[in-house]
Design a protein around this motif. Structure first.
Motif, PDB file in Angstrom:
ATOM      1  N   ASP A   1       0.822  -1.209   0.000  1.00  9.61           N
ATOM      2  CA  ASP A   1       0.000   0.000   0.000  1.00  9.61           C
ATOM      3  C   ASP A   1       0.855   1.259   0.000  1.00  9.61           C
ATOM      4  OD1 ASP A   1      -2.416  -1.295  -0.105  1.00  9.61           O
ATOM      5  OD2 ASP A   1      -2.757  -1.265   2.066  1.00  9.61           O
TER       6      ASP A   1
ATOM      7  N   GLU B   1       0.693   3.929  -3.065  1.00  5.06           N
ATOM      8  CA  GLU B   1       0.265   5.305  -2.816  1.00  5.06           C
ATOM      9  C   GLU B   1       1.349   6.306  -3.202  1.00  5.06           C
ATOM     10  OE1 GLU B   1      -0.842   5.278   1.268  1.00  5.06           O
ATOM     11  OE2 GLU B   1      -2.649   4.063   0.937  1.00  5.06           O
TER      12      GLU B   1
ATOM     13  N   GLU C   1      -5.312   3.204  -8.676  1.00  7.20           N
ATOM     14  CA  GLU C   1      -6.400   3.438  -7.727  1.00  7.20           C
ATOM     15  C   GLU C   1      -7.608   2.547  -7.980  1.00  7.20           C
ATOM     16  OE1 GLU C   1      -7.058   7.625  -8.149  1.00  7.20           O
ATOM     17  OE2 GLU C   1      -5.332   8.174  -6.883  1.00  7.20           O
TER      18      GLU C   1
END
Length: 614
Positions: free
Chosen positions: A402, A406, A432
């Motif tokens: 993650d 990101e 996303e």
């Protein structure tokens, strides 16, 4: 044998710059080669010396092995590093380098030959105990035999060029009615790209995941792996985002696939950097008994930085040390996985226009911060029609998946590239997407979710208002006035199209006559109202224009023919790929200016469709 002291890099762009960076750290003198189009390129300026090797087309420069070897001799280079692509997997070139008394930074020519043709490589791997995908590898290349074998394998099947790579010469076929046309297209593309039109057939795997293992060998009998990468997010068989390690990979499956990769490398006495590619059936998660060998790439891979990030190793340094005769810098026990890395391939291409390459000058070029950027261009550089339009590789690292995802999305979101179109917005949408966030990815995700991955056609109202305020504050249309209303309405040009914007004129600061709006990886230009620069010809007018320079390889209609919306009119070959141009609406072919075999320039009028009368 001492470390190489001078190195010629037989490549261009980001990989050439990447190799220069490591060579400089090791104190190795570097020599670049360049074509006419690359005379001012970044890799030419970064190297210690540079040699011109020919005109812009690759067949007249970067694919001319004799000129490259002559350049090495002329500059006193001891070794040649081929990078990836071009001559990197050409066994004849590797042998010529060795015969010239130079050091080849790559595997032995015999290893390249053994793994260079997919059909022969699969047979060899099967003999070595490496599991291979069911399919047809025979020498009978007649259309009748191939169609019969496809029927026997069972549809869907995958046609692949035996000498292929990069998704070229590859087609999925869902049924027998589509086989002949797909085979013809594969053979044309393979002959154009690789000079070899032979193909093999593979069973199409349900929920396929593309897992590959980085291997390395030396001349002292050592072979290690540096764990796996997951390259499942693909568009038309070309990798889009790669990550390491592979999500969902348990220790037992990792051990099985990595051991198989080492066996594959040992089977050809492999020396240097290589990648063993596997296809996995992910319908029940990653399992050792549902992973099969696909092919071996006998070179450094585009996605090698994610392996470097999780292992802390410099793979180009490993290549140079092994080529100098040293043993591998680490044993298998000394290698481990730390954290997570993701890489996105940032291309000058327009997702809204079928991902066609966007050619021209990078007037604005800023990729933000927080990520590793491997690039061969800079602001003011030209993206040429002669080469692959990749602008950069953007690599993010984090403690877990993650965090890496990101960070990569944030870096791409902040990028500002203008006026060329890029796939940055598309990449952000992919990162996303709920399935990607959940690591529920297979090679068909983009094909299924394509429309949902398209970036917005215009900026958000908030971003548009901010840009309008910046343009109009202090003068110009809608400029600030005493006792003016709190908000104003004014017309501007957004990428050449008129837009009406309601905004607060008291925000922002004065810009000259235009501002760039960057949002989610997309960039738009907002300018003061004017009539110049607006598009004169659009699809809505029935005009079919060439999206880029290329060659017409087929024309499917004649002047006067009635056509339906979406019907293919002709096929253009450009950048070694085929692009179909279709009718924008139902109508009649009023003009036709395309002939099979003809060369066309970007923007050339190829046809005009008239809505006509029923």
């Amino acid at each position: 044998m001492p470390m190489i002291r001078s190195l010629l890099i037989a490549n261009r762009g980001e990989i050439a710059c990447r190799i220069v960076r490591t060579a400089r750290r090791l104190g190795i003198r570097t020599v670049a080669v360049y074509s006419d189009a690359d005379a001012g390129a970044l890799h030419v300026r970064q190297a210690d010396a540079a040699v011109h090797i020919g005109p812009s087309p690759v067949r007249e420069s970067y694919l001319l092995g004799d000129r490259i070897i002559a350049a090495a001799r002329e500059t006193g280079a001891e070794a040649i590093h081929p990078g990836y692509g071009f001559l990197s997997e050409n066994a004849d070139f590797a042998q010529a380098v060795i015969d010239a008394g130079l050091i080849w930074v790559g595997p032995d020519p015999a290893s390249i030959t053994a793994m260079g043709l997919k059909d022969a490589a699969k047979s060899l791997m099967s003999e070595a105990g490496v599991p291979v995908t069911p399919g047809y590898l025979g020498q009978d290349q007649s259309g009748t035999r191939l169609a019969a074998e496809a029927d026997a394998i069972g549809y869907p099947v995958l046609i692949k060029a035996v000498a292929g790579g990069g998704g070229k010469g590859m087609r999925k076929v869902d049924g027998p009615g589509d086989f002949a046309e797909a085979l013809l297209s594969c053979r044309r593309e393979a002959a154009s790209s690789f000079g070899n039109d032979q193909v093999l057939l593979e069973k199409w795997v349900t929920n396929p995941r593309h897992i590959e293992v980085q291997v390395f060998g030396d001349r002292h009998g050592n072979v290690v792996h540096l764990f796996e990468r997951d390259c499942s997010l693909q568009r038309r068989h070309q990798k889009v985002i790669e990550e390491a390690p592979a999500p969902g990979m348990d220790d037992a499956t990792r051990e099985a696939i990595c051991d198989a990769a080492v066996r594959a490398a040992r089977a050809v006495d492999y020396v240097g950097a290589g990648t063993i590619e596997f296809i996995a059936d992910g319908s029940e998660g990653l399992r050792a008994d549902r992973i099969w060998f696909m092919e071996m790439n006998t070179r450094l891979q585009v996605e090698h930085p994610v392996t470097e990030a999780i292992t802390g190793q410099d793979l180009v340094e490993w290549q140079l040390r092994v080529a100098s005769g040293e043993p591998l810098p680490r044993t298998q026990r000394e290698l481990s996985i730390d954290g997570w890395a993701m890489e996105a391939r940032l291309y000058a291409e327009d997702p809204a226009n079928g991902f066609l390459p966007s050619i021209g000058s990078l007037e604005a070029f800023d990729l933000g911060g927080g990520c590793r950027i491997d690039t061969g261009v800079e602001q003011g550089a030209e993206i040429s029609p002669f080469y692959d339009p990749m602008i950069a590789k953007v690599i993010a690292y984090g403690p877990d998946r993650d965090a890496a995802r990101e960070r990569l999305a944030a870096c791409l979101s902040d990028s500002v590239i203008w006026p060329l179109r890029t796939n940055a917005g598309f990449l952000v949408k992919a990162l996303e997407h709920p399935a990607f966030v959940a690591a529920d990815v297979d090679t068909g995700l983009i094909g299924r979710e394509g429309d949902r991955l398209m970036p917005p056609e215009r900026p958000s109202e908030a971003a548009l208002e901010d840009a309008a305020a910046a343009l109009s504050f202090g003068g110009g249309p809608g400029g600030f006035r005493l006792n003016a209303p709190a908000r104003r309405e004014a017309s501007f040009l957004l990428d050449g199209e008129a837009v009406s914007v309601s905004f607060d004129p008291g925000r922002g600061g004065k810009a000259d006559d235009a501002v760039l709006i960057a949002e989610g990886g997309q960039v738009w230009r907002l300018s003061q109202w004017r009539v110049d620069g607006m598009a004169a010809g659009r699809a809505s007018d029935g005009l079919v224009l060439s999206p880029m320079p290329g060659r017409i390889i087929s024309v499917a209609v004649a002047q006067g023919d009635r056509v339906a919306k979406g019907q293919r009119l002709l096929t253009l070959e450009a950048m070694k790929m085929e692009h179909g141009l279709a009718a924008p609406f139902d109508g009649v072919v009023a003009e036709l200016h395309a002939a099979e075999g003809g060369q066309v320039s970007e923007g050339a009028l190829l046809a005009r469709i008239d809505k006509g009368e029923e």
